[in-house]
Design a protein around this motif. Structure first.
Motif, mmCIF file in Angstrom:
data_model
loop_
_atom_site.group_PDB
_atom_site.id
_atom_site.type_symbol
_atom_site.label_atom_id
_atom_site.label_comp_id
_atom_site.label_asym_id
_atom_site.label_seq_id
_atom_site.Cartn_x
_atom_site.Cartn_y
_atom_site.Cartn_z
ATOM 1 N N ALA A 139 -7.830 -12.759 15.019
ATOM 2 C CA ALA A 139 -7.197 -11.620 14.362
ATOM 3 C C ALA A 139 -7.760 -11.423 12.956
ATOM 4 N N SER A 140 -8.090 -12.514 12.275
ATOM 5 C CA SER A 140 -8.597 -12.410 10.902
ATOM 6 C C SER A 140 -9.905 -11.638 10.836
ATOM 7 N N LEU A 141 -10.707 -11.738 11.902
ATOM 8 C CA LEU A 141 -11.983 -11.036 11.921
ATOM 9 C C LEU A 141 -11.805 -9.524 11.896
ATOM 10 N N LEU A 142 -10.611 -9.057 12.308
ATOM 11 C CA LEU A 142 -10.342 -7.623 12.342
ATOM 12 C C LEU A 142 -9.863 -7.091 10.993
ATOM 13 N N LEU A 143 -9.530 -7.986 10.088
ATOM 14 C CA LEU A 143 -8.932 -7.584 8.816
ATOM 15 C C LEU A 143 -9.944 -7.655 7.687
ATOM 16 N N ASP A 144 -9.736 -6.821 6.688
ATOM 17 C CA ASP A 144 -10.604 -6.928 5.515
ATOM 18 C C ASP A 144 -10.112 -8.077 4.635
ATOM 19 N N ALA A 145 -10.855 -8.397 3.640
ATOM 20 C CA ALA A 145 -10.547 -9.559 2.797
ATOM 21 C C ALA A 145 -9.178 -9.437 2.141
ATOM 22 N N GLU A 146 -8.833 -8.218 1.723
ATOM 23 C CA GLU A 146 -7.537 -8.014 1.051
ATOM 24 C C GLU A 146 -6.373 -8.310 1.990
ATOM 25 N N ASP A 147 -6.427 -7.788 3.235
ATOM 26 C CA ASP A 147 -5.348 -8.032 4.194
ATOM 27 C C ASP A 147 -5.271 -9.498 4.604
ATOM 28 N N ARG A 148 -6.438 -10.157 4.720
ATOM 29 C CA ARG A 148 -6.427 -11.575 5.097
ATOM 30 C C ARG A 148 -5.704 -12.409 4.047
ATOM 31 N N SER A 149 -5.790 -12.000 2.799
ATOM 32 C CA SER A 149 -5.141 -12.762 1.726
ATOM 33 C C SER A 149 -3.641 -12.487 1.632
ATOM 34 N N LYS A 150 -3.205 -11.358 2.201
ATOM 35 C CA LYS A 150 -1.788 -10.980 2.126
ATOM 36 C C LYS A 150 -0.918 -11.764 3.097
ATOM 37 N N GLY A 151 -1.433 -12.044 4.267
ATOM 38 C CA GLY A 151 -0.583 -12.618 5.300
ATOM 39 C C GLY A 151 0.092 -11.514 6.093
ATOM 40 N N PHE A 152 0.620 -11.841 7.251
ATOM 41 C CA PHE A 152 1.129 -10.835 8.184
ATOM 42 C C PHE A 152 2.267 -9.996 7.594
ATOM 43 N N ASP A 153 3.193 -10.636 6.884
ATOM 44 C CA ASP A 153 4.387 -9.925 6.392
ATOM 45 C C ASP A 153 4.049 -8.784 5.437
ATOM 46 N N ARG A 154 2.906 -8.877 4.748
ATOM 47 C CA ARG A 154 2.620 -7.933 3.673
ATOM 48 C C ARG A 154 1.558 -6.898 4.023
ATOM 49 N N ILE A 155 1.015 -6.974 5.219
ATOM 50 C CA ILE A 155 0.030 -5.959 5.584
ATOM 51 C C ILE A 155 0.739 -4.699 6.048
ATOM 52 N N SER A 156 0.001 -3.606 6.207
ATOM 53 C CA SER A 156 0.608 -2.318 6.542
ATOM 54 C C SER A 156 1.219 -2.328 7.936
ATOM 55 N N GLU A 157 2.174 -1.424 8.153
ATOM 56 C CA GLU A 157 2.849 -1.343 9.450
ATOM 57 C C GLU A 157 1.860 -0.990 10.561
ATOM 58 N N ASP A 158 0.917 -0.118 10.270
ATOM 59 C CA ASP A 158 -0.075 0.270 11.275
ATOM 60 C C ASP A 158 -0.909 -0.926 11.708
ATOM 61 N N THR A 159 -1.303 -1.749 10.731
ATOM 62 C CA THR A 159 -2.115 -2.928 11.044
ATOM 63 C C THR A 159 -1.304 -3.941 11.835
ATOM 64 N N LYS A 160 -0.037 -4.133 11.444
ATOM 65 C CA LYS A 160 0.843 -5.038 12.196
ATOM 66 C C LYS A 160 0.928 -4.600 13.646
ATOM 67 N N GLU A 161 1.179 -3.323 13.835
ATOM 68 C CA GLU A 161 1.351 -2.802 15.189
ATOM 69 C C GLU A 161 0.086 -3.015 16.019
ATOM 70 N N HIS A 162 -1.064 -2.793 15.399
ATOM 71 C CA HIS A 162 -2.330 -2.976 16.102
ATOM 72 C C HIS A 162 -2.488 -4.429 16.554
#
Length: 350
Positions: free
Chosen positions: A151-174
């Motif tokens: 899953a981390s490979l799909l995220l940019d560096a900023e989202d990887r550092s946030k953790g699941f709880d803090r990423i956008s709803e669209d990204t969570k859903e995906h």
């Protein structure tokens, strides 16, 4: 108030106007006479909703001294009768207009615990379950959804550092829909709202042996179905009851700290809601149907002594000041306009 020892009952003759007011108010709660105490309904015979009236032909009522737990007094009615007479005599120095018929009115008011108790029991069970579901949601949510390497490979560096709880709803859903993270998800909300709520599901579900024996672990395939059912039950029950918890779910996902600090539901061992209901009914009679004004302290102490005699109050309060303080506290704590704003806001199950 007349003792009928042969039939083990106390005959009471309440004020007609007062009696009809209490019955009318009770019927207005749900247009039903199921809340009316059998002592009243049996005496009046055939009942037409909305036309139930007490007349002098219906008097006296057969009072058997029951409280919210029993229709009948747990003991000899003659002992209760003598205790109630003593209460009347003792309080005459504070309330000169007090007589046996006044005691009858106060006893008649206690019959209206019948519907209040059964309704409160059902409501308490509902609120308790809703709060238990919030606790369940919190316990599951504490187990954070983990973002694995794939899953981390799909995220940019900023989202990887946030953790699941803090990423956008669209990204969570995906990530959830495509199965990159192990979480159970469900959309919540009403018109114009379509918010994804999730709980982590990468955990064992265990049936604990309460007797200290070996626990049972649910197989993973079945556990997946159970997680789906749990989230469905939590959301749908709170949606059906329109709770603050559900409102928060549709707006901002409630955080762990908020849930930990919530006011949890507690069933009152002292039947506070029921006692408050009866105190107000009895106080209405004393204030509206007496020949002169009676100060609050004298009213509350009299109400205390009658409820204590009928075993609505379990613990003994030895002094008049103690009795007054006890009744006053119940009335104060039951007044929704005087409850702490913060306390009310933290009751997420309502």
């Amino acid at each position: 108030m007349v003792l009928n020892e042969a039939d083990n009952i106390i005959d009471i003759s309440p004020n007609i106007e007062f009696a009809n007011k209490l019955i009318s108010d009770e019927l207005a709660r749900g247009n039903t006479y199921e809340r009316i105490h059998p002592t009243i309904s049996d005496q009046l015979g055939s009942i037409i909703i909305g036309e139930l009236k007490v007349t002098y032909n219906n008097l006296p009522f057969k009072f058997m001294g029951g409280n919210d737990k029993s229709l009948h007094y747990d003991g000899k009615l003659s002992e209760l009768y003598n205790e109630l007479r003593d209460v009347g005599e003792k309080h005459k120095q504070y309330i000169p207009s007090l007589n046996l018929q006044a005691i009858d009115n106060l006893l008649f008011a206690t019959l209206f615990s019948w519907g209040e108790f059964s309704e409160r029991q059902g409501n308490d069970n509902r609120l308790s379950y809703l709060d238990e579901l919030i606790g369940l949601y919190l316990n599951i949510k504490k187990k954070k959804v983990l973002i694995g390497k794939e899953a981390s490979l799909l995220l940019d560096a900023e989202d990887r550092s946030k953790g699941f709880d803090r990423i956008s709803e669209d990204t969570k859903e995906h990530l959830i829909v495509d199965g990159y993270v192990k979480a159970e998800a469900r959309h919540v909300g009403g018109l114009g709202v379509n918010k994804l709520t999730y709980i982590p599901s990468d955990m064992d579900i265990v049936i604990a042996d309460r007797n200290g024996g070996e626990n049972i672990v649910i197989p993973e395939r079945l556990a997946n179905k159970i997680y789906s059912m749990l989230l469905k039950e939590i959301i749908e029950e709170h949606q059906r009851n329109g709770t603050k918890f559900y409102t928060k779910l549709t707006k901002d996902d409630v955080n762990d700290i908020e849930l930990e600090s919530r006011s949890t539901f507690r069933k009152s061992k002292k039947n506070i809601k029921l006692l408050n209901h009866l105190i107000l009914l009895m106080d209405i009679y004393i204030t509206q149907y007496n020949t002169f004004e009676v100060v609050k302290k004298h009213r509350y102490v009299l109400i205390y002594d009658i409820l204590k005699a009928l075993k609505y109050i379990e613990y003994n309060h030895p002094t008049r000041e103690d009795k007054y303080s006890y009744i006053r506290t119940i009335v104060r704590d039951s007044d929704p306009t005087k409850r702490s704003k913060t306390y009310g806001e933290k009751q997420l199950y309502i």
